[in-house]
Design a protein around this motif. Structure first.
Motif, mmCIF file in Angstrom:
data_model
loop_
_atom_site.group_PDB
_atom_site.id
_atom_site.type_symbol
_atom_site.label_atom_id
_atom_site.label_comp_id
_atom_site.label_asym_id
_atom_site.label_seq_id
_atom_site.Cartn_x
_atom_site.Cartn_y
_atom_site.Cartn_z
ATOM 1 N N LEU A 93 -7.535 -20.819 24.000
ATOM 2 C CA LEU A 93 -8.402 -20.141 24.973
ATOM 3 C C LEU A 93 -9.668 -20.967 25.240
ATOM 4 N N LYS A 94 -9.959 -21.153 26.537
ATOM 5 C CA LYS A 94 -11.125 -21.952 26.926
ATOM 6 C C LYS A 94 -11.917 -21.236 28.016
ATOM 7 N N ASP A 95 -13.112 -21.768 28.299
ATOM 8 C CA ASP A 95 -13.951 -21.219 29.364
ATOM 9 C C ASP A 95 -13.132 -21.058 30.646
ATOM 10 N N GLY A 96 -13.366 -19.950 31.346
ATOM 11 C CA GLY A 96 -12.763 -19.763 32.658
ATOM 12 C C GLY A 96 -11.357 -19.192 32.653
ATOM 13 N N MET A 97 -10.798 -18.960 31.465
ATOM 14 C CA MET A 97 -9.419 -18.463 31.397
ATOM 15 C C MET A 97 -9.355 -16.937 31.531
ATOM 16 N N THR A 98 -8.117 -16.419 31.506
ATOM 17 C CA THR A 98 -7.879 -14.975 31.632
ATOM 18 C C THR A 98 -7.252 -14.425 30.359
ATOM 19 N N VAL A 99 -7.853 -13.335 29.846
ATOM 20 C CA VAL A 99 -7.266 -12.619 28.718
ATOM 21 C C VAL A 99 -6.833 -11.241 29.200
ATOM 22 N N SER A 100 -5.809 -10.666 28.532
ATOM 23 C CA SER A 100 -5.337 -9.357 28.989
ATOM 24 C C SER A 100 -5.181 -8.378 27.837
ATOM 25 N N ALA A 154 -16.782 -14.004 22.000
ATOM 26 C CA ALA A 154 -18.199 -14.235 22.292
ATOM 27 C C ALA A 154 -18.819 -15.103 21.197
ATOM 28 N N GLN A 155 -18.465 -14.795 19.940
ATOM 29 C CA GLN A 155 -19.026 -15.564 18.824
ATOM 30 C C GLN A 155 -18.548 -17.007 18.834
ATOM 31 N N MET A 156 -17.351 -17.225 19.385
ATOM 32 C CA MET A 156 -16.837 -18.596 19.451
ATOM 33 C C MET A 156 -17.472 -19.377 20.592
ATOM 34 N N GLY A 157 -18.278 -18.679 21.418
ATOM 35 C CA GLY A 157 -19.001 -19.370 22.484
ATOM 36 C C GLY A 157 -18.177 -19.608 23.736
ATOM 37 N N ILE A 158 -17.035 -18.949 23.855
ATOM 38 C CA ILE A 158 -16.218 -19.106 25.069
ATOM 39 C C ILE A 158 -16.811 -18.208 26.153
ATOM 40 N N ARG A 159 -16.863 -18.739 27.398
ATOM 41 C CA ARG A 159 -17.556 -18.012 28.463
ATOM 42 C C ARG A 159 -16.736 -17.974 29.752
ATOM 43 N N ASP A 160 -17.268 -17.206 30.711
ATOM 44 C CA ASP A 160 -16.726 -17.192 32.070
ATOM 45 C C ASP A 160 -15.267 -16.735 32.106
ATOM 46 N N LEU A 161 -14.954 -15.724 31.301
ATOM 47 C CA LEU A 161 -13.568 -15.254 31.217
ATOM 48 C C LEU A 161 -13.282 -14.161 32.243
ATOM 49 N N THR A 162 -12.002 -14.060 32.606
ATOM 50 C CA THR A 162 -11.506 -12.912 33.354
ATOM 51 C C THR A 162 -10.811 -11.984 32.369
ATOM 52 N N VAL A 163 -11.208 -10.704 32.389
ATOM 53 C CA VAL A 163 -10.513 -9.703 31.579
ATOM 54 C C VAL A 163 -9.599 -8.906 32.500
ATOM 55 N N VAL A 167 -3.981 -15.657 27.825
ATOM 56 C CA VAL A 167 -3.689 -15.106 26.497
ATOM 57 C C VAL A 167 -3.646 -13.584 26.580
ATOM 58 N N ALA A 168 -2.507 -13.008 26.201
ATOM 59 C CA ALA A 168 -2.371 -11.548 26.141
ATOM 60 C C ALA A 168 -2.562 -11.101 24.701
ATOM 61 N N PHE A 169 -3.397 -10.093 24.514
ATOM 62 C CA PHE A 169 -3.597 -9.511 23.191
ATOM 63 C C PHE A 169 -2.907 -8.148 23.171
ATOM 64 N N ILE A 170 -1.892 -8.020 22.316
ATOM 65 C CA ILE A 170 -1.085 -6.801 22.265
ATOM 66 C C ILE A 170 -1.497 -5.991 21.041
ATOM 67 N N PHE A 203 4.311 -4.685 28.344
ATOM 68 C CA PHE A 203 5.486 -5.546 28.557
ATOM 69 C C PHE A 203 5.233 -6.716 29.514
ATOM 70 N N PRO A 204 4.691 -6.461 30.719
ATOM 71 C CA PRO A 204 4.511 -7.594 31.640
ATOM 72 C C PRO A 204 3.564 -8.647 31.066
ATOM 73 N N ASP A 205 2.556 -8.210 30.309
ATOM 74 C CA ASP A 205 1.620 -9.150 29.688
ATOM 75 C C ASP A 205 2.370 -10.019 28.675
ATOM 76 N N ALA A 206 3.159 -9.349 27.795
ATOM 77 C CA ALA A 206 3.880 -10.083 26.756
ATOM 78 C C ALA A 206 4.894 -11.050 27.371
ATOM 79 N N MET A 207 5.531 -10.653 28.458
ATOM 80 C CA MET A 207 6.618 -11.451 29.025
ATOM 81 C C MET A 207 6.125 -12.587 29.915
ATOM 82 N N ASN A 208 4.859 -12.532 30.336
ATOM 83 C CA ASN A 208 4.401 -13.519 31.314
ATOM 84 C C ASN A 208 3.175 -14.336 30.897
ATOM 85 N N ALA A 209 2.464 -13.894 29.865
ATOM 86 C CA ALA A 209 1.266 -14.638 29.477
ATOM 87 C C ALA A 209 1.663 -15.986 28.876
#
Lengths: 88, 471
Positions: B19-26, B46-55, B122-125, B152-158
């Motif tokens: 996971l890096k700056d600017g990425m999408t998590v679900s 946040a503690q890892m300092g990663i920024r500019d994410l899409t949730v 990255v999908a977090f289930i 399901f769609p998150d797990a199958m496509n992330a």
């Protein structure tokens, strides 16, 4: 009619109004907090003045906390507060 | 040989996911207002300092309030969701995000994920039970939530999939929902949620007499719609009046010995009772709302878990909503063209979202809105809703305690209800009737800048939501 003591009527339940009235000496001072301020705020303030005039109250401080009460409910709550505040 | 995907910590899983700056998590929302996973993941990020994410979260609840801090700090700069509770909604409505939130539907979200329109890095289930390889399920464990449909769609496509569980069991976990084939890492934590916020102990029908009148009318409308016969299929929400309508419907079905085919959607104990009573052959379950539903999906093979795509995707070959006869839905506002708002309150502040509203309305043969004539003095019927969540063309009938308004596009229903002697009124007349009781509200204030775009299930822009000053 003179308001001689602080009085309350109503509740803070949804669709009700909580009315507090107390003696005043400079006409009617009305404070309103309403969940429908944007839609009905002015009409509630007008109603309060009208009801107090109907009751013959010339000097009073009134605070209305409105939780979306219908006009008839607000009117009844104000009248009840006035009756309780005029003292015996 | 890769025979263990369990990593030592959430931070390690996030690092390994790349996971890096600017990425999408679900995230998915089956743990509802008891969910700890979104907050613990975002805190770690946040503690890892990663920024500019899409949730991209299927829904956001007020337990997710720490997300607002991550927005203020620039950790999160974009939000995509299908539903947002009032606490989060107020903050979004005040304009804390520079770019508008993207609202989708429960069917539009998986569709856009699968079509590659909204890719997930990255999908977090959140998984109430998982084995070390990531075969996981919501049916078991102390945090059991039943169906994992929206995940399901998150797990199958992330690009990367991280399963987070508080009940790690030996391999293989049978009766999985999401299989190991999609899962990259597994993290064990103490608690993925607070059970009291995950499912209600019991969902109750309303005792409010107005609600009961509406519910009885709703059941009568269904009875006379021509659809209530063997093979009948049905969905309803978990609102008090909708549940009461389901109860009245059940009485009719049992009395008249009508055997339906399926009940769908978010499933409550009332639908489970209808299944067990023989009103339905099966339940199609994308989310469980109470303990009885969780128990049923675990033990009854006729109570079937379905994915979000299977539930409602407009780009799937077909989805459950396409086979629905009747759906009962709510509204914060409905206008005289039958457009429905479930996104904002009467002041225009966000307090909800489509969820499956417009998906089921589009699919069902009869889409019914059940709502009181007014709530806290605010009339339910307006000239134009503040936000179109579901277009009026998909709504057939509005049921209130003061009368039933049928969309003129459905003349057959209008005739059937009139013939049955039900109190049918024109929606304009009903609006006037309401305003004689409430007074006519002053027109809404113009909002500020656009804070959210409402995207219809087919990907087109349906409406926008503007900012409201914070109180």
């Amino acid at each position: 009619m003179e308001i001689i003591k602080r009085a309350i009527a109503g509740t803070l339940e949804s669709s009700d109004a909580y009315v507090e009235i107390e003696p005043g000496d400079s006409g009617i001072r009305c404070e309103l907090e309403s969940v429908v301020e944007q839609q009905f705020g002015d009409s509630i303030r007008r109603l309060a003045e009208e009801v107090l005039a109907d009751c013959g109250v010339k000097n009073a401080n009134i605070r209305i906390t409105d939780r979306g009460a219908l006009e008839c409910v607000i009117r009844a709550r104000i009248e009840a507060a006035v009756m309780r505040g005029k003292g015996e | 040989m890769k025979n263990n995907k369990v990593v030592s910590s959430l931070a390690e899983a996030i690092r390994l996911s790349g996971l890096k700056d600017g990425m999408t998590v679900s995230f998915h929302h089956h743990l509802r207002n008891g969910d700890h996973v979104l907050n613990m993941v975002m805190e770690e990020i946040a503690q890892m300092g990663i920024r500019d994410l899409t949730v991209n979260a299927s829904s956001l609840f007020d337990i997710h309030a720490p997300l607002l801090r991550h927005i203020e700090n620039g950790v999160v700069t974009h939000l995509k969701t299908n539903y947002m509770a009032g606490g989060i909604g107020r903050a979004i409505s005040s304009g804390i995000l520079a770019d508008p939130v993207e609202f989708r539907t429960h069917g539009g979200r998986p569709s856009d994920i699968e079509l590659g329109r909204t890719p997930i890095d990255v999908a977090f289930i959140a998984a109430p039970t998982s084995d070390p390889m990531g075969n996981c399920s919501g049916k078991y464990g102390k945090s059991a939530c039943g169906s994992l449909g929206y995940a399901f769609p998150d797990a199958m496509n992330a690009r990367q999939v991280v399963v987070i569980t508080d009940n790690l069991v030996a391999y293989p976990m049978l009766d999985w929902s999401i299989p190991e084939t999609y899962v990259d890492y597994v993290v064990a934590v103490d608690a993925i949620g607070d059970p009291s916020g995950i499912v209600s102990g019991t969902t109750r029908i309303t005792r409010d007499p107005v609600g009961l009148v509406m519910a009885d009318r709703a059941a009568q409308v269904i009875r006379h719609s021509g659809l209530l016969k063997d093979g009948f299929s049905f969905q309803t929400g978990a609102g008090g009046a909708s549940l009461a309508a389901a109860k009245y419907l059940r009485d009719i079905m049992l009395r008249e010995k009508i055997h339906g085919s399926f009940g769908s959607g978010g499933i409550t104990g009332y639908l489970v009772d209808m299944l067990n009573d023989g009103c339905f052959e099966s339940l199609m379950d994308v989310q469980c709302f109470d303990l009885k539903a969780v128990e049923s999906i675990r033990t009854n093979p006729r109570h079937q878990e379905i994915s979000a795509s299977h539930y409602a995707s407009p780009s799937a070959r077909s989805a459950v909503v396409d086979s629905l006869d009747v759906v009962i839905l709510g509204a914060t506002e409905i206008d005289t063209d039958f457009n429905v708002n479930v996104h904002t309150d009467s002041n225009g502040s966000i307090m909800g979202g489509s969820g499956g509203h417009s998906d089921t309305a589009a699919g069902a043969k009869l889409s019914m809105i059940i709502a009181p004539m007014f709530r806290a003095r605010m009339p339910i019927i307006t000239d134009r809703v503040k936000c179109i969540s579901t277009p009026g063309r998909d709504i057939d009938v509005l049921v209130t305690q003061g009368g039933i308004a049928v969309n003129p596009k459905n003349q057959e229903l209008l005739l059937r209800l009139k013939d049955a002697g039900l109190p049918v009124v024109d929606i304009h007349d009903l609006k006037e009737m309401v305003e004689r009781t409430t007074g006519t509200p002053a027109p809404a204030r113009e909002g500020g800048r656009v804070v959210a775009n409402v995207i219809y299930r087919d990907g087109t822009l349906l409406d926008t939501i503007r900012s409201v000053p914070a109180k």
